[in-house]
Each structure stands twice: as C-alpha cells, then as structure tokens.
Design a protein around this motif. Sequence first.
Motif, mmCIF file in Angstrom:
data_model
loop_
_atom_site.group_PDB
_atom_site.id
_atom_site.type_symbol
_atom_site.label_atom_id
_atom_site.label_comp_id
_atom_site.label_asym_id
_atom_site.label_seq_id
_atom_site.Cartn_x
_atom_site.Cartn_y
_atom_site.Cartn_z
ATOM 1 N N LYS A 1 110.795 85.176 56.569
ATOM 2 C CA LYS A 1 110.582 84.462 57.938
ATOM 3 C C LYS A 1 111.397 85.457 58.790
ATOM 4 O O LYS A 1 111.082 85.647 59.982
ATOM 5 C CB LYS A 1 111.012 83.058 57.665
ATOM 6 C CG LYS A 1 110.136 82.140 57.205
ATOM 7 C CD LYS A 1 110.749 80.933 57.347
ATOM 8 C CE LYS A 1 109.891 79.776 56.818
ATOM 9 N NZ LYS A 1 110.532 78.394 56.629
ATOM 10 N N ARG A 2 112.632 85.982 58.185
ATOM 11 C CA ARG A 2 113.536 86.679 59.100
ATOM 12 C C ARG A 2 112.843 88.231 59.435
ATOM 13 O O ARG A 2 113.358 88.719 60.835
ATOM 14 C CB ARG A 2 114.823 86.910 58.383
ATOM 15 C CG ARG A 2 115.793 85.718 58.467
ATOM 16 C CD ARG A 2 116.837 86.090 57.972
ATOM 17 N NE ARG A 2 117.221 86.870 56.730
ATOM 18 C CZ ARG A 2 117.265 86.466 55.449
ATOM 19 N NH1 ARG A 2 117.211 84.938 55.414
ATOM 20 N NH2 ARG A 2 117.392 87.087 54.463
ATOM 21 N N GLN A 3 111.942 88.653 58.744
ATOM 22 C CA GLN A 3 111.147 89.910 58.958
ATOM 23 C C GLN A 3 109.972 89.745 59.777
ATOM 24 O O GLN A 3 109.448 90.538 60.365
ATOM 25 C CB GLN A 3 111.034 90.617 57.615
ATOM 26 C CG GLN A 3 112.112 90.900 56.665
ATOM 27 C CD GLN A 3 113.182 91.480 57.522
ATOM 28 O OE1 GLN A 3 112.954 92.834 58.157
ATOM 29 N NE2 GLN A 3 114.459 91.100 57.163
ATOM 30 N N ALA A 4 109.394 88.562 60.120
ATOM 31 C CA ALA A 4 108.247 88.209 60.665
ATOM 32 C C ALA A 4 108.444 88.801 62.128
ATOM 33 O O ALA A 4 109.316 88.759 62.832
ATOM 34 C CB ALA A 4 108.016 86.899 60.568
ATOM 35 N N HIS A 5 107.416 89.560 62.574
ATOM 36 C CA HIS A 5 107.173 89.953 64.026
ATOM 37 C C HIS A 5 106.120 89.231 64.532
ATOM 38 O O HIS A 5 105.113 88.890 63.744
ATOM 39 C CB HIS A 5 107.028 91.615 63.970
ATOM 40 C CG HIS A 5 108.391 91.953 63.484
ATOM 41 N ND1 HIS A 5 109.462 92.371 64.215
ATOM 42 C CD2 HIS A 5 108.506 92.461 62.131
ATOM 43 C CE1 HIS A 5 110.345 92.873 63.198
ATOM 44 N NE2 HIS A 5 109.756 92.892 62.244
ATOM 45 N N LEU A 6 105.944 89.353 65.875
ATOM 46 C CA LEU A 6 104.821 88.810 66.828
ATOM 47 C C LEU A 6 103.570 89.706 66.394
ATOM 48 O O LEU A 6 102.483 89.286 66.496
ATOM 49 C CB LEU A 6 104.911 88.639 68.184
ATOM 50 C CG LEU A 6 105.980 87.544 68.459
ATOM 51 C CD1 LEU A 6 106.382 87.303 70.176
ATOM 52 C CD2 LEU A 6 105.667 86.144 68.036
ATOM 53 N N ASN A 7 103.598 90.915 66.416
ATOM 54 C CA ASN A 7 102.445 91.916 66.044
ATOM 55 C C ASN A 7 102.877 92.618 64.889
ATOM 56 O O ASN A 7 104.091 92.789 64.500
ATOM 57 C CB ASN A 7 102.557 92.785 67.356
ATOM 58 C CG ASN A 7 102.095 92.059 68.498
ATOM 59 O OD1 ASN A 7 101.173 91.304 68.608
ATOM 60 N ND2 ASN A 7 102.987 92.155 69.716
ATOM 61 N N SER A 8 101.822 93.171 64.149
ATOM 62 C CA SER A 8 101.802 93.991 62.998
ATOM 63 C C SER A 8 102.725 95.385 63.416
ATOM 64 O O SER A 8 102.315 95.920 64.194
ATOM 65 C CB SER A 8 100.828 94.347 62.128
ATOM 66 O OG SER A 8 100.800 95.168 61.119
ATOM 67 N N GLU B 1 105.969 96.586 52.383
ATOM 68 C CA GLU B 1 107.408 96.715 52.378
ATOM 69 C C GLU B 1 108.066 95.535 52.563
ATOM 70 O O GLU B 1 108.960 94.915 51.667
ATOM 71 C CB GLU B 1 107.968 97.837 53.586
ATOM 72 C CG GLU B 1 109.307 97.950 53.601
ATOM 73 C CD GLU B 1 109.689 98.548 54.640
ATOM 74 O OE1 GLU B 1 110.936 98.712 55.055
ATOM 75 O OE2 GLU B 1 108.794 99.077 55.585
ATOM 76 N N TYR B 2 107.619 94.598 53.532
ATOM 77 C CA TYR B 2 108.239 93.291 53.768
ATOM 78 C C TYR B 2 107.973 92.219 52.597
ATOM 79 O O TYR B 2 108.970 91.402 52.217
ATOM 80 C CB TYR B 2 107.924 92.803 54.821
ATOM 81 C CG TYR B 2 108.443 93.410 56.145
ATOM 82 C CD1 TYR B 2 109.622 94.220 56.118
ATOM 83 C CD2 TYR B 2 107.720 93.667 57.570
ATOM 84 C CE1 TYR B 2 110.140 94.888 57.170
ATOM 85 C CE2 TYR B 2 108.316 94.327 58.442
ATOM 86 C CZ TYR B 2 109.420 94.942 58.586
ATOM 87 O OH TYR B 2 110.030 95.542 59.302
#
Length: 80
Positions: free
Chosen positions: A13-20, A26-27
Amino acid sequence: MPFDVTRAVDYAKRQAHLNSLGRCAEYVREAIERGGVSLPRTSFAKDYGPPLQMAGFYEVDGQPQKGDVVVIQPAPRKPV
C-alpha cells in the motif's frame, strides 16, 4: 518464519501510485519479502508464478483475499 500478510500488504500500500511506474515485479517482490518470504528476481511480474509456487504460494479460486498475489499475463500484442 511464517508469511506475515499484514506486513506485506502494508508495504504494498505504501508503494502504490496513481499511475503505473512499470515497477510491478519489483514492488510485489519487495512486499512479499517484507512479509518474510524471499523470492528470486524476475524482469517481469508475469513471470512470478513458478517462484511463488516454489515458495509455498498456491493457486486459489474465488474472490481475492488480503495477501493473495495475482499474477496476470500481458495483454495481447504487448511486447512482454
């Protein structure tokens, strides 16, 4: 050491971004490692099926649950 689903999911969840950012493999690997399971590196997320199975993950049916890892293949006509 058993797999710690909460630690893995919190990291993801901490690594999630709105766009790829194109860093799926890796994540996901890093999240699983935060949960206590080591995986070999692969270039693409689509290639993590066999390493996940070798680490003790297994295929399930139904609605995904917290901690499930979904390995999807690239869309038709994609380069990888």
